[in-house]
Design an enzyme around this catalytic site. Structure first.
Site, PDB file in Angstrom:
ATOM      1  N   SER A 207     -18.592 -13.811  -8.466  1.00 43.36           N
ATOM      2  CA  SER A 207     -17.243 -14.362  -8.395  1.00 43.36           C
ATOM      3  C   SER A 207     -16.326 -13.457  -9.199  1.00 43.36           C
ATOM      4  CB  SER A 207     -17.284 -15.779  -8.942  1.00 43.36           C
ATOM      5  OG  SER A 207     -16.044 -16.390  -8.831  1.00 43.36           O
ATOM      6  N   ARG A 375     -12.576 -18.134  -6.070  1.00 43.57           N
ATOM      7  CA  ARG A 375     -12.425 -19.584  -6.163  1.00 43.57           C
ATOM      8  C   ARG A 375     -12.649 -20.276  -4.818  1.00 43.57           C
ATOM      9  NH1 ARG A 375      -7.375 -21.276  -9.509  1.00 43.57           N
ATOM     10  NH2 ARG A 375      -6.388 -20.512  -7.643  1.00 43.57           N
ATOM     11  N   VAL A 497     -14.165 -25.950 -14.860  1.00 39.75           N
ATOM     12  CA  VAL A 497     -14.048 -24.480 -14.866  1.00 39.75           C
ATOM     13  C   VAL A 497     -13.150 -23.964 -13.737  1.00 39.75           C
ATOM     14  CG1 VAL A 497     -16.288 -24.230 -15.967  1.00 39.75           C
ATOM     15  CG2 VAL A 497     -16.157 -24.136 -13.497  1.00 39.75           C
ATOM     16  N   GLU A 498     -12.772 -22.715 -13.855  1.00 38.08           N
ATOM     17  CA  GLU A 498     -11.901 -22.026 -12.869  1.00 38.08           C
ATOM     18  C   GLU A 498     -10.641 -22.819 -12.546  1.00 38.08           C
ATOM     19  OE1 GLU A 498     -13.620 -20.178  -9.437  1.00 38.08           O
ATOM     20  OE2 GLU A 498     -15.348 -19.444 -10.541  1.00 38.08           O
ATOM     21  N   GLY A 499      -9.972 -23.299 -13.595  1.00 39.85           N
ATOM     22  CA  GLY A 499      -8.770 -24.103 -13.413  1.00 39.85           C
ATOM     23  C   GLY A 499      -9.155 -25.562 -13.406  1.00 39.85           C
TER      24      GLY A 499
END
Ligand SMILES: Cc1cc2nc3c(=O)[nH]c(=O)nc-3n(C[C@H](O)[C@H](O)[C@H](O)COP(=O)(O)OP(=O)(O)OC[C@H]3O[C@@H](n4cnc5c(N)ncnc54)[C@H](O)[C@@H]3O)c2cc1C
Length: 820
Positions: A207, A375, A497-499
């Site tokens: 990613s 994402r 995670v990731e926002g």
């Protein structure tokens, strides 16, 4: 009376022009034509023509329009529009607009959607899934990983490295696998059915991280040095952005690099002195290279005039002297490698910046550009894969586990959960397929990536909660026999995670969506920012009048669709799905209209009214998810047997769309305007309701009975029937239990007694004694009993086994011997 008729005709012509979005000059000609016919018939007089000319001429003569309308508007616009920060600007500029733009247009082009080929794996990708991925799943013993070792076993680490699991995104020229996004998604889906630690360990390097950043922005030298090493698994990467003080507001990291001269390997070079404190960094404890984000400052002007260069990304070797790395966090009992990384005044050359010194200050742009791809893949795929495995397992468990003399899956209360699990599993797979196909066509859809991240992780959380409820105590008691509890424990990790999800829903989806996907908003913004006055006015005029026409059209279309239930809207198919296409067009029009009204009424304030923004984002999101369901149904050959799943997913999505519209209007800042808008878009209230009990029942049946629809739901998951694979063994148990039921009935009939459906080995003996079973049938019943017990039984432990710190046992002994 006759004049009134002609007025109605003029209004109808205006409505038609708006509905079909005719150009301003064409619409003007249409009205003129109606008036001309009226004049010939002697019904339209001079006054009507005067009014018409007074309105039409200034609008159609561009010089008049620009001077007296667009120019004053531009002045006001420049005053009221809030300044955009650099990080916001970079986020808006990053990525592409795809199907989200079609939804926002209010008139999605179905041909464009169905012209997109169905996602397919290449022979090489399929072989990887059938070979190495299958083997990695086989090697992953969840209990050993999670409870005993708190890590993947060394042989699995090595297997992953040797087979290039960490190099799915790395190009072949550097020795990587260079898989399509769709293939990456399928790999992660399969792995996630086998355990979160395995799936996240593979997901992260593929990613956003050093591999992705190097391929896009690295210097040739950096690419040639690092990418082959990453592909061979000789380097393990991590990416460190988050700091204790800067989580969601990642642009505010306090970590710094000061440009200065220093000594590197015996030579004086231009470099930077880094001071940083990062936390939550996945793979950091085992990483060999650290992608580091920090703010670069050049107080002595060694690089130029700019003192604050901004966020910069560099690659730091993990063995750099003074780098504090290796300690671990413990995320919710799911022990994937994750920990802090710290450094104080560490000197590294400027060449360590990804892309070299010319990329100093470009870090945020790099991150947001790459984030939209990663994402779309990692977390949505892990969520979809986990859900698919859970759907099959829960169906099988519900069919096997009996209470009150019935499989629990036959109870209506349990059917509700099974319906939700199955419907969401169908939808989530549809979304990952459609979205990764878009990536493979070259899209980098930043808004869609936020939609996928938020909704698929939320749905996964709901599914795992439902599954836990169906499993009862079996889900709660951890041990080698529990295949669901860790998923429940770990669900909030994907949410965060990731926002983190609250931020993603409330700020990002519509915040970026309105800017990026709206056909005119960004054009107006850029026109207003243009410093050339003539160009600015020309562009603004174009955008403004396009925008006004767009809003009027959406208002007319919204009202027309509300009156007709959108039954006259176009649809590419005339079957059971027709109404869904029509509804999506209706609500897409509503979204476009309501967004314009909300932006018009609230302007820049809409950004702070997060809950309104979230609901507009919900409308966009649910329409995207619904579209993916229709696409999947078509891509899979319109399988009628799947219709319960399609209906469930569509009705759930469209119901939620309507709830979002209703709540938006109920909470509109002006109550009067909210009510007026409701009269336009939803005068007769909601059309959809939650999926019915009947649909839940049909899906519950699909999940509990081996059939093609069930196979399609679990397609690609790790279901091999091996002792070490609980999901595979559940499939075996389901088959055996179903096959043994008629045999059990036969024995009951012969014995003239309703035996309990347990101790099937004894039922087998009885059947043999009564002469109604063959040896083979008796064997099947005995095997089914073993499978049944394996399915319902849970683990128990010696209390010492559960102690993480065995030394406490010694001190406990000492204490009790003292007491004695
Ligand atoms: C297990 C794990 C692995 C991770 N891996 C990495 C990694 O490899 N590299 C890396 O750099 N980072 C990583 N992170 C960091 C992760 O991306 C951040 O945790 C995340 O950005 C949220 O920050 P926070 O936890 O500090 O929450 P906070 O920022 O403190 O937020 C708290 C809550 O407030 C909400 N919120 C914040 N701002 C707003 C807003 N404007 N509107 C509405 N709600 C808002 C959030 O949604 C959240 O619910 C990881 C985190 C975890 C827990």
């Amino acid at each position: 009376m006759q004049s009134l008729l002609w007025l109605v005709l003029v209004i109808a012509a205006l409505g038609a022009a708006s509905y079909w979005r005719l150009k301003l000059n064409v619409s003007t000609l249409l009205i003129a034509a109606v008036l001309a016919v009226g004049s010939i018939a002697g019904q339209v007089g001079q006054l009507a023509w005067l009014v018409f000319l007074l309105i039409a001429l200034p609008l159609n003569i561009s010089s008049i329009r620009k001077q007296y309308l667009s120019a004053p508007f531009l002045k006001i616009y420049r005053k009221i529009m809030p300044e955009m920060s650099r990080t916001e600007q970079e986020a808006i500029d990053a990525g592409t607009v795809w199907w989200d733009g079609e939804i926002f247009s209010g008139k999605p082009d179905w041909q464009k959607l169905h012209a997109v080929p169905a996602a397919r794996l290449s022979a090489e990708e399929q072989a990887f899934l059938d070979g190495p991925v299958e083997e990695a799943c086989r090697m992953a013993d969840e209990w050993e990983i999670n409870h005993k070792r708190a890590d993947l076993p060394p042989e699995l680490w090595q297997y992953l490295k040797d087979n290039k699991f960490f190099a799915m995104i790395i190009k072949k020229e550097y020795g990587g696998l260079q898989f399509s996004a769709y293939a990456q998604s399928r790999v992660l889906q399969k792995l996630s059915g086998s355990g979160i630690v395995l799936a996240s360990t593979v997901g992260v390097p593929n990613s956003l991280g050093p591999g992705e950043l190097l391929q896009h922005y690295g210097t040739q030298e950096q690419k040639e040095h690092y990418l082959p090493r990453l592909a061979r698994g000789e380097e393990i990467p991590c990416f460190a952005l988050t700091s204790p003080e800067a989580g969601s507001d990642a642009g505010a990291i306090p970590d710094v690099g000061i440009v200065c001269k220093g000594t590197w390997q015996g030579e004086e070079v231009l470099g930077m002195r880094l001071t940083f404190n990062k936390r939550y960094i996945t793979l950091a404890p085992v990483a060999t290279i650290v992608g580091l984000a920090f703010k670069l400052q050049d107080p002595d002007g060694l690089l130029g005039d700019e003192k604050d260069l901004g966020i910069t990304c560099a690659l730091i070797p993990a063995d750099l002297e003074g780098l504090d790395i290796g300690r671990r966090h413990f995320p919710l009992n799911i022990p994937f490698q994750n920990g802090p990384v710290r450094g104080k005044d560490l000197f590294v050359p400027l060449d360590f910046i990804i892309g070299g010194p010319k990329m100093a200050g470009q870090g945020w742009r790099m991150l947001v550009e790459c984030l939209s791809v990663g994402r779309c893949i990692t977390l949505p795929s892990n969520s979809a894969g986990g859900t698919k495995s859970v759907a099959l397992a829960t169906g099988a468990y519900a069919r096997i586990r009996r209470q009150f003399k019935l499989p629990v899956g036959k109870m209506e209360g349990v059917e509700e959960m099974l319906g939700r699990i199955g419907g969401n599993a169908y939808l989530m797979d549809a979304v990952t397929s459609m979205t990764t196909k878009a990536l493979d066509m070259g899209e980098k859809p930043s808004v869609i990536s936020a939609i996928c991240k938020y909704h698929l992780t939320e749905k996964m959380r709901q599914v795992v909660i439902d599954s836990m409820d169906v499993h009862g105590g079996k889900g709660i008691v951890l041990g080698p026999n529990n295949y669901i509890g860790r998923g429940y424990q770990g669900a909030p990790i994907a949410i965060t995670v990731e926002g983190a999800n609250i931020l993603t829903r409330n700020m990002m989806i519509f915040g970026q969506g309105a800017m990026r996907c709206h056909p005119y908003v960004l054009k107006e913004l850029y026109a207003a920012a243009n410093e050339d006055p003539k160009q600015a006015l020309d562009e603004f005029d174009d955008a403004l009048f396009g925008h006004i026409g767009f809003t009027i059209s959406n208002k007319v279309r919204s009202f027309w669709f509300a009156l007709t239930g959108a039954r006259l809207a176009g649809a590419p198919f005339k079957d059971e799905t027709k109404g869904y296409y029509q509804s999506i067009e209706r609500y897409a029009t509503n979204l476009a209209f309501l967004s314009d009204v909300a932006m018009g009424v609230l302007g820049g304030e809409l950004k702070r009214r997060e809950r309104l923004s979230a609901r507009l984002g919900d409308i966009l999101s649910y329409l995207y998810l619904a579209t993916a369901v229709l696409k999947r149904y078509d891509d899979e050959g319109r399988q009628k047997a799947d219709l319960p799943l399609v209906h469930w997913a569509m009705q759930d999505s469209l119901f939620r769309t309507e709830v979002a519209i209703e709540e938006l209007l109920e909470n509109f800042p002006s109550k009067v305007l909210g009510k007026a808008l409701k009269l336009i878009v939803m005068p007769f209230g909601k059309r959809y309701s939650r999926p019915s009990d009947k649909l839940d029942h049909q899906i519950a049946q699909i999940l509990q009975t081996p059939c093609d629809s069930r196979d399609r739901l679990g397609k690609g998951q790790y279901l091999s029937r091996e002792e070490s694979n609980p999901f595979g063994m559940l499939e075996q148990a389901l088959d055996d239990i179903l096959a043994s039921e008629p045999l059990y009935d036969k024995v009951c009939k012969a014995a003239n007694e309703r035996l309990p459906f347990m101790q099937l080995d004894k039922v087998a003996e009885r059947g043999l004694a009564l002469g109604v079973l063959t040896e083979q049938e008796a064997e099947l019943l005995k095997r089914a009993e073993t499978e049944r017990l394996r399915t319902i039984n849970v683990d128990d432990f010696d209390s010492v086994e559960l102690m993480a710190d065995k030394s406490l046992l010694e001190s406990g002994k000492k204490k009790s011997s003292k007491a004695a």
